[in-house]
Design a protein around this motif. Structure first.
Motif, PDB file in Angstrom:
ATOM      1  N   ILE A   1     -12.066  -0.088  -5.763  1.00  0.00           N
ATOM      2  CA  ILE A   1     -11.276  -0.134  -4.839  1.00  0.00           C
ATOM      3  C   ILE A   1     -10.968  -1.464  -4.264  1.00  0.00           C
ATOM      4  O   ILE A   1     -11.209  -2.347  -4.566  1.00  0.00           O
ATOM      5  CB  ILE A   1     -12.179   0.420  -3.560  1.00  0.00           C
ATOM      6  CG1 ILE A   1     -13.393  -0.205  -3.143  1.00  0.00           C
ATOM      7  CG2 ILE A   1     -12.551   2.145  -3.828  1.00  0.00           C
ATOM      8  CD1 ILE A   1     -13.864   0.092  -1.924  1.00  0.00           C
ATOM      9  N   GLY A   2      -9.602  -1.467  -3.272  1.00  0.00           N
ATOM     10  CA  GLY A   2      -9.300  -2.516  -2.615  1.00  0.00           C
ATOM     11  C   GLY A   2      -9.725  -2.206  -1.165  1.00  0.00           C
ATOM     12  O   GLY A   2      -9.248  -1.043  -0.690  1.00  0.00           O
ATOM     13  N   PHE A   3     -10.086  -3.011  -0.010  1.00  0.00           N
ATOM     14  CA  PHE A   3     -10.229  -2.865   0.890  1.00  0.00           C
ATOM     15  C   PHE A   3      -9.934  -4.001   1.939  1.00  0.00           C
ATOM     16  O   PHE A   3      -9.995  -5.029   1.783  1.00  0.00           O
ATOM     17  CB  PHE A   3     -11.826  -2.659   1.285  1.00  0.00           C
ATOM     18  CG  PHE A   3     -12.191  -1.685   2.473  1.00  0.00           C
ATOM     19  CD1 PHE A   3     -11.577  -1.856   3.605  1.00  0.00           C
ATOM     20  CD2 PHE A   3     -13.480  -0.827   2.261  1.00  0.00           C
ATOM     21  CE1 PHE A   3     -11.906  -1.046   4.790  1.00  0.00           C
ATOM     22  CE2 PHE A   3     -13.795  -0.141   3.656  1.00  0.00           C
ATOM     23  CZ  PHE A   3     -13.066  -0.581   4.757  1.00  0.00           C
ATOM     24  N   VAL A   4      -9.016  -3.547   2.754  1.00  0.00           N
ATOM     25  CA  VAL A   4      -8.455  -4.769   3.680  1.00  0.00           C
ATOM     26  C   VAL A   4      -8.925  -4.279   5.317  1.00  0.00           C
ATOM     27  O   VAL A   4      -8.683  -3.377   5.774  1.00  0.00           O
ATOM     28  CB  VAL A   4      -7.003  -4.790   3.757  1.00  0.00           C
ATOM     29  CG1 VAL A   4      -6.222  -5.542   4.661  1.00  0.00           C
ATOM     30  CG2 VAL A   4      -6.284  -4.912   2.211  1.00  0.00           C
TER      31      VAL A   4
ATOM     32  N   LEU B   1      -1.114 -12.398 -12.477  1.00  0.00           N
ATOM     33  CA  LEU B   1      -1.052 -11.317 -11.540  1.00  0.00           C
ATOM     34  C   LEU B   1      -1.343 -12.088 -10.061  1.00  0.00           C
ATOM     35  O   LEU B   1      -0.472 -11.503  -8.996  1.00  0.00           O
ATOM     36  CB  LEU B   1      -2.356 -10.475 -11.827  1.00  0.00           C
ATOM     37  CG  LEU B   1      -2.717  -9.269 -10.377  1.00  0.00           C
ATOM     38  CD1 LEU B   1      -1.558  -8.305 -10.576  1.00  0.00           C
ATOM     39  CD2 LEU B   1      -3.835  -8.583 -10.725  1.00  0.00           C
ATOM     40  N   ALA B   2      -1.904 -12.878  -9.759  1.00  0.00           N
ATOM     41  CA  ALA B   2      -1.847 -13.903  -8.759  1.00  0.00           C
ATOM     42  C   ALA B   2      -0.567 -14.323  -8.075  1.00  0.00           C
ATOM     43  O   ALA B   2       0.002 -13.973  -7.140  1.00  0.00           O
ATOM     44  CB  ALA B   2      -3.059 -14.888  -8.875  1.00  0.00           C
ATOM     45  N   PHE B   3       0.101 -14.827  -9.113  1.00  0.00           N
ATOM     46  CA  PHE B   3       1.396 -15.312  -8.819  1.00  0.00           C
ATOM     47  C   PHE B   3       2.325 -14.329  -8.579  1.00  0.00           C
ATOM     48  O   PHE B   3       3.310 -14.269  -7.753  1.00  0.00           O
ATOM     49  CB  PHE B   3       1.865 -16.244  -9.944  1.00  0.00           C
ATOM     50  CG  PHE B   3       1.358 -17.585  -9.944  1.00  0.00           C
ATOM     51  CD1 PHE B   3       1.643 -18.479  -8.789  1.00  0.00           C
ATOM     52  CD2 PHE B   3       0.642 -18.019 -10.814  1.00  0.00           C
ATOM     53  CE1 PHE B   3       1.288 -19.829  -8.718  1.00  0.00           C
ATOM     54  CE2 PHE B   3       0.087 -19.486 -10.658  1.00  0.00           C
ATOM     55  CZ  PHE B   3       0.209 -20.253  -9.873  1.00  0.00           C
TER      56      PHE B   3
ATOM     57  N   ALA C   1      -6.876  -7.810  -2.184  1.00  0.00           N
ATOM     58  CA  ALA C   1      -7.301  -6.422  -2.442  1.00  0.00           C
ATOM     59  C   ALA C   1      -6.807  -5.881  -3.487  1.00  0.00           C
ATOM     60  O   ALA C   1      -7.243  -4.974  -4.088  1.00  0.00           O
ATOM     61  CB  ALA C   1      -7.250  -5.585  -1.056  1.00  0.00           C
ATOM     62  N   MET C   2      -5.521  -6.345  -3.932  1.00  0.00           N
ATOM     63  CA  MET C   2      -4.840  -5.832  -4.984  1.00  0.00           C
ATOM     64  C   MET C   2      -5.168  -6.416  -6.300  1.00  0.00           C
ATOM     65  O   MET C   2      -4.693  -5.854  -7.460  1.00  0.00           O
ATOM     66  CB  MET C   2      -3.268  -5.915  -4.666  1.00  0.00           C
ATOM     67  CG  MET C   2      -2.614  -4.967  -3.701  1.00  0.00           C
ATOM     68  SD  MET C   2      -3.056  -3.304  -3.666  1.00  0.00           S
ATOM     69  CE  MET C   2      -2.029  -2.861  -5.320  1.00  0.00           C
ATOM     70  N   MET C   3      -5.999  -7.636  -6.378  1.00  0.00           N
ATOM     71  CA  MET C   3      -6.225  -8.356  -7.574  1.00  0.00           C
ATOM     72  C   MET C   3      -6.842  -7.661  -8.652  1.00  0.00           C
ATOM     73  O   MET C   3      -6.347  -7.626  -9.802  1.00  0.00           O
ATOM     74  CB  MET C   3      -7.169  -9.522  -7.151  1.00  0.00           C
ATOM     75  CG  MET C   3      -6.261 -10.593  -6.825  1.00  0.00           C
ATOM     76  SD  MET C   3      -5.053 -11.188  -7.920  1.00  0.00           S
ATOM     77  CE  MET C   3      -6.051 -12.163  -9.202  1.00  0.00           C
ATOM     78  N   ASN C   4      -7.654  -6.559  -8.362  1.00  0.00           N
ATOM     79  CA  ASN C   4      -8.227  -5.747  -9.465  1.00  0.00           C
ATOM     80  C   ASN C   4      -7.478  -4.365  -9.908  1.00  0.00           C
ATOM     81  O   ASN C   4      -7.905  -3.470 -10.481  1.00  0.00           O
ATOM     82  CB  ASN C   4      -9.563  -5.277  -8.904  1.00  0.00           C
ATOM     83  CG  ASN C   4     -10.515  -6.340  -9.175  1.00  0.00           C
ATOM     84  OD1 ASN C   4     -10.534  -7.191 -10.214  1.00  0.00           O
ATOM     85  ND2 ASN C   4     -11.816  -6.334  -8.418  1.00  0.00           N
ATOM     86  N   LYS C   5      -6.085  -4.317  -9.196  1.00  0.00           N
ATOM     87  CA  LYS C   5      -5.229  -3.172  -9.430  1.00  0.00           C
ATOM     88  C   LYS C   5      -6.127  -1.764  -8.959  1.00  0.00           C
ATOM     89  O   LYS C   5      -6.417  -1.080  -9.756  1.00  0.00           O
ATOM     90  CB  LYS C   5      -4.623  -3.020 -10.900  1.00  0.00           C
ATOM     91  CG  LYS C   5      -3.946  -4.290 -11.179  1.00  0.00           C
ATOM     92  CD  LYS C   5      -3.194  -4.249 -12.580  1.00  0.00           C
ATOM     93  CE  LYS C   5      -2.345  -5.182 -12.869  1.00  0.00           C
ATOM     94  NZ  LYS C   5      -1.731  -5.151 -14.159  1.00  0.00           N
ATOM     95  N   PRO C   6      -6.489  -1.560  -7.966  1.00  0.00           N
ATOM     96  CA  PRO C   6      -7.627  -0.788  -7.508  1.00  0.00           C
ATOM     97  C   PRO C   6      -6.827   0.853  -7.732  1.00  0.00           C
ATOM     98  O   PRO C   6      -5.781   0.896  -7.471  1.00  0.00           O
ATOM     99  CB  PRO C   6      -7.891  -0.912  -6.251  1.00  0.00           C
ATOM    100  CG  PRO C   6      -6.883  -1.855  -5.469  1.00  0.00           C
ATOM    101  CD  PRO C   6      -6.351  -2.638  -6.712  1.00  0.00           C
ATOM    102  N   LYS C   7      -7.644   1.536  -8.026  1.00  0.00           N
ATOM    103  CA  LYS C   7      -7.332   2.992  -8.083  1.00  0.00           C
ATOM    104  C   LYS C   7      -7.118   3.346  -6.561  1.00  0.00           C
ATOM    105  O   LYS C   7      -6.300   4.403  -6.396  1.00  0.00           O
ATOM    106  CB  LYS C   7      -8.213   4.001  -8.863  1.00  0.00           C
ATOM    107  CG  LYS C   7      -8.507   3.900 -10.090  1.00  0.00           C
ATOM    108  CD  LYS C   7      -9.332   5.002 -10.855  1.00  0.00           C
ATOM    109  CE  LYS C   7      -9.596   4.510 -12.059  1.00  0.00           C
ATOM    110  NZ  LYS C   7     -10.278   3.526 -12.595  1.00  0.00           N
ATOM    111  N   LEU C   8      -7.967   2.867  -5.590  1.00  0.00           N
ATOM    112  CA  LEU C   8      -7.926   3.375  -4.115  1.00  0.00           C
ATOM    113  C   LEU C   8      -7.842   2.178  -3.393  1.00  0.00           C
ATOM    114  O   LEU C   8      -8.786   1.203  -3.341  1.00  0.00           O
ATOM    115  CB  LEU C   8      -8.941   4.178  -4.101  1.00  0.00           C
ATOM    116  CG  LEU C   8      -9.191   4.744  -2.412  1.00  0.00           C
ATOM    117  CD1 LEU C   8      -7.774   5.774  -2.307  1.00  0.00           C
ATOM    118  CD2 LEU C   8     -10.470   5.569  -2.382  1.00  0.00           C
TER     119      LEU C   8
END
Length: 282
Positions: A79-82, A107-109, A141-148
């Motif tokens: 997950i990504g959590f903001v 991915l970071a850039f 939060a998007m760095m792991n390409k979260p499913k949720l």
């Protein structure tokens, strides 16, 4: 697909309630979770994230996250959590905050470019504006390409112009990574702009669930406009009453008859509607 069937007793400002939610969410949905304070919105996000326990079941893409035998750890839930408060590492630069999550500079850039932060990679959080900090927290939060992706009122502290800009970026990231997003929000414009489905919670239960227009539209019958407001003052002039009403960020004057005024007082929450379809747009 995400399947949620959970129950949890909550002790809030309005008293004890039972959070009881049974939902199915399709991959790629952008869900807006709304409702009064204390209805269980943030608790539901925290249960999905694994930050709070609950009874019941959560299944994501046929993988069990929660049941009577399993409670998958936070770091294994993809997950990504903001949060509202950014939660950035103050001793790390913009780029380091992202690479701490995953050592993937490409991915970071890419994320920093999408969120207009590429020229700030060596800056530290204490030198960033509120909008820049929120952009960075979303990127992280998007760095792991979260499913949720879980968003807990991430834009509530920002001014309207910055909020509108970040809404565009959140939507771009949601589409770019084809993630499933659940966002807590009280802002109708934000909900309508971003989500394809709105879930309204009240006292821990789903009161309404549907398309943004169906859930948010407040007009009835032949009404053309309807706005929620609060009476700030009532002024009597000769035989008419003028109510000063706060609607969003604006004040309006409305003439009320003695009959319409019955039961109303300063502080009353009201709906202001009109049936005359003659709008003026400037």
């Amino acid at each position: 697909m995400i399947k949620i069937d959970i129950q949890k007793s909550l002790h809030g400002q309005i008293g004890d309630i039972n959070l009881d939610v049974n939902l199915q969410i399709q991959k790629g949905d952008f869900i807006a979770l709304t409702g009064k304070s204390g209805s269980g919105k943030t608790t539901l996000l925290r249960i999905l994230a694994g930050l709070e326990s609950a009874n019941g079941n959560i299944e994501v893409n046929s993988v069990t996250w929660l049941d009577d035998k399993t409670n998958l750890a936070v770091q294994k839930r993809d997950i990504g959590f903001v949060f509202q408060d950014y939660a950035l590492f103050e001793n790390m630069s913009v780029l380091q905050n992202l690479l701490y999550v995953k050592k993937d500079k490409d991915l970071a850039f890419k994320l920093l470019e999408l969120c207009d932060l590429k020229n700030l990679i060596n800056r530290y959080p204490n030198s960033l504006s509120g909008g820049q900090k929120q952009r960075l927290s979303i990127c992280r939060a998007m760095m792991n390409k979260p499913k949720l992706l879980l968003l807990d009122e991430p834009l509530s502290a920002l001014d309207p112009k910055m909020r509108n800009s970040l809404q565009d970026e959140i939507l771009s990231l949601h589409k770019e990574f084809n993630t499933t997003t659940i966002m807590v929000s009280h802002e109708p414009r934000e909900i309508y702009k971003l989500s394809n489905r709105v879930i309204l919670l009240e006292n821990g239960e789903v009161l309404n669930d549907g398309k943004p227009k169906d859930v948010l539209l407040k007009t009835q019958g032949s009404q053309k406009f309807s706005f929620e407001g609060e009476i700030l003052d009532i002024i009597k002039i000769d035989v008419v009453n003028i109510a000063i009403i706060s609607i969003g960020q604006q004040l309006v004057e409305v003439v009320l008859s003695n009959q319409e005024l019955q039961g109303l007082k300063i502080g009353s929450k009201i709906n202001v509607g009109t049936k005359a379809f003659a709008p003026v747009v400037k």
